[in-house]
Motif scaffolding. Structure first.
Motif, PDB file in Angstrom:
ATOM      1  N   TYR A  75       0.938  -1.237  -0.158  1.00  0.00           N
ATOM      2  CA  TYR A  75       0.078  -0.040  -0.269  1.00  0.00           C
ATOM      3  C   TYR A  75       0.961   1.159  -0.047  1.00  0.00           C
ATOM      4  O   TYR A  75       1.789   1.360   0.781  1.00  0.00           O
ATOM      5  N   ASP A  76       0.392   2.311  -0.938  1.00  0.00           N
ATOM      6  CA  ASP A  76       1.150   3.553  -0.841  1.00  0.00           C
ATOM      7  C   ASP A  76       0.133   4.694  -0.581  1.00  0.00           C
ATOM      8  O   ASP A  76      -0.657   4.994  -1.384  1.00  0.00           O
ATOM      9  N   ILE A  77       0.114   5.100   0.456  1.00  0.00           N
ATOM     10  CA  ILE A  77      -0.823   6.047   1.030  1.00  0.00           C
ATOM     11  C   ILE A  77      -0.726   7.585   0.308  1.00  0.00           C
ATOM     12  O   ILE A  77      -1.544   8.105   0.309  1.00  0.00           O
ATOM     13  N   GLU A  78       0.382   7.723  -0.392  1.00  0.00           N
ATOM     14  CA  GLU A  78       0.745   8.830  -1.110  1.00  0.00           C
ATOM     15  C   GLU A  78      -0.251   8.967  -2.520  1.00  0.00           C
ATOM     16  O   GLU A  78      -0.350  10.055  -3.109  1.00  0.00           O
ATOM     17  N   LYS A  79      -0.801   7.481  -2.797  1.00  0.00           N
ATOM     18  CA  LYS A  79      -1.757   7.604  -3.937  1.00  0.00           C
ATOM     19  C   LYS A  79      -2.964   8.252  -3.689  1.00  0.00           C
ATOM     20  O   LYS A  79      -3.840   8.585  -4.581  1.00  0.00           O
ATOM     21  N   GLY A  80      -3.515   8.502  -2.456  1.00  0.00           N
ATOM     22  CA  GLY A  80      -4.411   9.097  -1.876  1.00  0.00           C
ATOM     23  C   GLY A  80      -5.855   8.497  -1.777  1.00  0.00           C
ATOM     24  O   GLY A  80      -6.943   8.698  -1.290  1.00  0.00           O
ATOM     25  N   TYR A  81      -5.807   7.119  -2.096  1.00  0.00           N
ATOM     26  CA  TYR A  81      -7.015   6.048  -1.822  1.00  0.00           C
ATOM     27  C   TYR A  81      -7.051   5.355  -0.556  1.00  0.00           C
ATOM     28  O   TYR A  81      -5.762   5.248  -0.031  1.00  0.00           O
ATOM     29  N   GLU A  82      -8.283   5.196  -0.143  1.00  0.00           N
ATOM     30  CA  GLU A  82      -8.335   4.571   1.195  1.00  0.00           C
ATOM     31  C   GLU A  82      -7.777   2.932   1.280  1.00  0.00           C
ATOM     32  O   GLU A  82      -7.737   2.446   0.081  1.00  0.00           O
ATOM     33  N   PHE A  83      -7.102   2.670   2.380  1.00  0.00           N
ATOM     34  CA  PHE A  83      -6.483   1.322   2.437  1.00  0.00           C
ATOM     35  C   PHE A  83      -7.427   0.088   2.149  1.00  0.00           C
ATOM     36  O   PHE A  83      -7.259  -0.834   1.406  1.00  0.00           O
ATOM     37  N   SER A  84      -8.598   0.408   2.587  1.00  0.00           N
ATOM     38  CA  SER A  84      -9.780  -0.689   2.509  1.00  0.00           C
ATOM     39  C   SER A  84     -10.115  -0.904   1.104  1.00  0.00           C
ATOM     40  O   SER A  84     -10.538  -2.027   0.617  1.00  0.00           O
ATOM     41  N   SER A  85     -10.243   0.085   0.254  1.00  0.00           N
ATOM     42  CA  SER A  85     -10.402  -0.112  -1.291  1.00  0.00           C
ATOM     43  C   SER A  85      -9.316  -0.575  -2.006  1.00  0.00           C
ATOM     44  O   SER A  85      -9.595  -1.243  -2.868  1.00  0.00           O
ATOM     45  N   PHE A  86      -8.052  -0.527  -1.509  1.00  0.00           N
ATOM     46  CA  PHE A  86      -6.875  -1.373  -2.016  1.00  0.00           C
ATOM     47  C   PHE A  86      -6.827  -2.555  -1.427  1.00  0.00           C
ATOM     48  O   PHE A  86      -6.432  -3.579  -2.417  1.00  0.00           O
ATOM     49  N   ALA A  87      -7.049  -2.968  -0.289  1.00  0.00           N
ATOM     50  CA  ALA A  87      -6.922  -4.149   0.281  1.00  0.00           C
ATOM     51  C   ALA A  87      -8.141  -5.210  -0.118  1.00  0.00           C
ATOM     52  O   ALA A  87      -7.706  -6.473  -0.228  1.00  0.00           O
ATOM     53  N   THR A  88      -9.317  -4.659  -0.229  1.00  0.00           N
ATOM     54  CA  THR A  88     -10.505  -5.650  -0.458  1.00  0.00           C
ATOM     55  C   THR A  88     -10.269  -6.521  -1.711  1.00  0.00           C
ATOM     56  O   THR A  88     -10.303  -7.715  -1.622  1.00  0.00           O
ATOM     57  N   PRO A  89     -10.080  -5.815  -2.984  1.00  0.00           N
ATOM     58  CA  PRO A  89      -9.701  -6.614  -4.044  1.00  0.00           C
ATOM     59  C   PRO A  89      -8.578  -7.603  -4.047  1.00  0.00           C
ATOM     60  O   PRO A  89      -8.519  -8.661  -4.453  1.00  0.00           O
ATOM     61  N   THR A  90      -7.631  -7.330  -3.149  1.00  0.00           N
ATOM     62  CA  THR A  90      -6.217  -8.221  -2.825  1.00  0.00           C
ATOM     63  C   THR A  90      -6.641  -9.275  -2.259  1.00  0.00           C
ATOM     64  O   THR A  90      -6.261 -10.346  -2.480  1.00  0.00           O
ATOM     65  N   ILE A  91      -7.616  -9.124  -0.999  1.00  0.00           N
ATOM     66  CA  ILE A  91      -7.893 -10.215  -0.183  1.00  0.00           C
ATOM     67  C   ILE A  91      -8.734 -11.012  -1.108  1.00  0.00           C
ATOM     68  O   ILE A  91      -8.808 -12.382  -0.934  1.00  0.00           O
ATOM     69  N   ILE A  92      -9.842 -10.421  -1.595  1.00  0.00           N
ATOM     70  CA  ILE A  92     -10.813 -11.451  -2.501  1.00  0.00           C
ATOM     71  C   ILE A  92     -10.207 -12.320  -3.653  1.00  0.00           C
ATOM     72  O   ILE A  92     -10.165 -13.392  -3.611  1.00  0.00           O
ATOM     73  N   GLY A  93      -9.247 -11.732  -4.008  1.00  0.00           N
ATOM     74  CA  GLY A  93      -8.527 -12.148  -5.141  1.00  0.00           C
ATOM     75  C   GLY A  93      -7.467 -13.575  -4.669  1.00  0.00           C
ATOM     76  O   GLY A  93      -7.608 -14.619  -5.213  1.00  0.00           O
ATOM     77  N   GLU A  94      -6.980 -13.132  -3.381  1.00  0.00           N
ATOM     78  CA  GLU A  94      -6.362 -14.359  -2.859  1.00  0.00           C
ATOM     79  C   GLU A  94      -7.104 -15.637  -2.457  1.00  0.00           C
ATOM     80  O   GLU A  94      -6.714 -16.649  -2.629  1.00  0.00           O
ATOM     81  N   ILE A  95      -8.306 -15.218  -1.969  1.00  0.00           N
ATOM     82  CA  ILE A  95      -9.338 -16.200  -1.542  1.00  0.00           C
ATOM     83  C   ILE A  95      -9.781 -16.982  -2.755  1.00  0.00           C
ATOM     84  O   ILE A  95      -9.926 -18.440  -2.879  1.00  0.00           O
ATOM     85  N   LYS A  96     -10.101 -16.369  -3.705  1.00  0.00           N
ATOM     86  CA  LYS A  96     -10.568 -17.024  -4.824  1.00  0.00           C
ATOM     87  C   LYS A  96      -9.605 -17.777  -5.708  1.00  0.00           C
ATOM     88  O   LYS A  96      -9.720 -18.873  -6.099  1.00  0.00           O
ATOM     89  N   LYS A  97      -8.179 -17.227  -5.660  1.00  0.00           N
ATOM     90  CA  LYS A  97      -7.102 -18.149  -5.933  1.00  0.00           C
ATOM     91  C   LYS A  97      -7.137 -19.432  -5.239  1.00  0.00           C
ATOM     92  O   LYS A  97      -6.607 -20.425  -5.970  1.00  0.00           O
ATOM     93  N   TYR A  98      -7.325 -19.357  -3.836  1.00  0.00           N
ATOM     94  CA  TYR A  98      -7.020 -20.409  -3.110  1.00  0.00           C
ATOM     95  C   TYR A  98      -8.060 -21.549  -3.632  1.00  0.00           C
ATOM     96  O   TYR A  98      -8.049 -22.590  -3.494  1.00  0.00           O
ATOM     97  N   PHE A  99      -9.549 -20.937  -3.734  1.00  0.00           N
ATOM     98  CA  PHE A  99     -10.562 -21.851  -4.274  1.00  0.00           C
ATOM     99  C   PHE A  99     -10.028 -22.472  -5.622  1.00  0.00           C
ATOM    100  O   PHE A  99     -10.419 -23.852  -5.771  1.00  0.00           O
TER     101      PHE A  99
END
Length: 258
Positions: A75-99
């Motif tokens: 995460y790079d806070i200087e880009k201006g977007y919220e961490f939750s908006s950045f982390a959510t697709p990352t987490i969901i992507g890893e879960i789907k990859k696991y499945f």
């Protein structure tokens, strides 16, 4: 004692400032641990979306937690977007990859999954030992279960690697060029059309002549309101009002038939 004191001081700092500090010093594990702790709610929230899908919740939670750590590091806070908006697709992507990589396509009892794994291992060992493909009886004797259990697990194993609907027969019959999808029956679309037309015809019986004209022109002939208004020598506003009235009648009639 110094590390404990530092960790305590970091607890009083807001999350955005912690991310700024962590961006400048990725080796600071105290900050990362606090950031992880503050965002575990996100892991719990997203992992719960995949409950009852054939995998233990603890396994999904672990995958999501590792994805959270991965997201914090990137995460790079200087880009201006919220961490939750950045982390959510990352987490969901890893879960789907696991499945996709680890989970059976169909939901199969854990007992069958474990037995299927033993059968696969037994096949390799017996084939190497006897120099021929083992029979069901041989596998059952090696594992110490019944032949019925072996057959059940072998049949269920298709849930792990399903056969493509585009695959053809493997035999030498005349039907060898026919794919599996050719053998699957399907519902005739005309059945649904008949039912829908019956409903529409009954609905039209409750409309007056002007309403029937507008209903057919708007929804079957795709005429514009202005074209209908010109043809009937009335205002477009009148056509619009009658159309809303017809749609409301249609909605009520539909709800009655549910």
């Amino acid at each position: 004692m110094k590390n404990v004191a530092n960790a305590t001081n970091y607890l009083d700092i807001d999350t955005k400032e912690l991310f700024r500090l962590y961006s400048s010093d990725k080796s600071n594990k105290d900050i990362r641990d606090i950031l992880i702790e503050r965002h575990l709610y996100l892991v719990n929230l997203l992992a719960k979306k995949y409950i009852n899908k054939g995998v233990e919740f603890d396994d999904i939670y672990q995958v999501a937690s590792l994805a959270l750590i991965y997201a914090i590091d990137r995460y790079d806070i200087e880009k201006g977007y919220e961490f939750s908006s950045f982390a959510t697709p990352t987490i969901i992507g890893e879960i789907k990859k696991y499945f996709r990589d680890k989970v059976w396509t169909l939901r199969v009892p854990r007992r069958i999954q474990e037995l299927s794994k033993k059968i696969s291992e037994a096949k390799v060992i017996l084939e190497q030992k006897n120099k021929k493909h083992p029979k069901v009886k041989d596998i059952a004797n090696y594992i110490g279960c019944t032949e019925e259990d072996v057959l059940e697990a072998m049949e269920a194993s298709y849930g792990y690697q399903p056969i493509s609907l585009d695959s053809s027969n493997n035999d030498d019959s005349e039907d060898k060029d026919i794919t599996l999808i050719d053998k699957i029956g399907k519902e005739e679309s005309s059945f649904g059309n008949i039912e829908q037309m019956d409903f529409v015809n009954k609905f039209i019986e409750n409309l007056n002549e002007l309403e029937v004209k507008i209903f057919k022109d708007r929804f079957f002939l795709d005429k514009t309101q202005s074209a209908i208004a010109k043809e009937l020598d009335i205002s477009q506003m009148t056509v619009s009002r009658l159309e809303r009235k017809i749609v409301e009648k249609l909605r009520k009639e539909y709800e009655k038939n549910l």
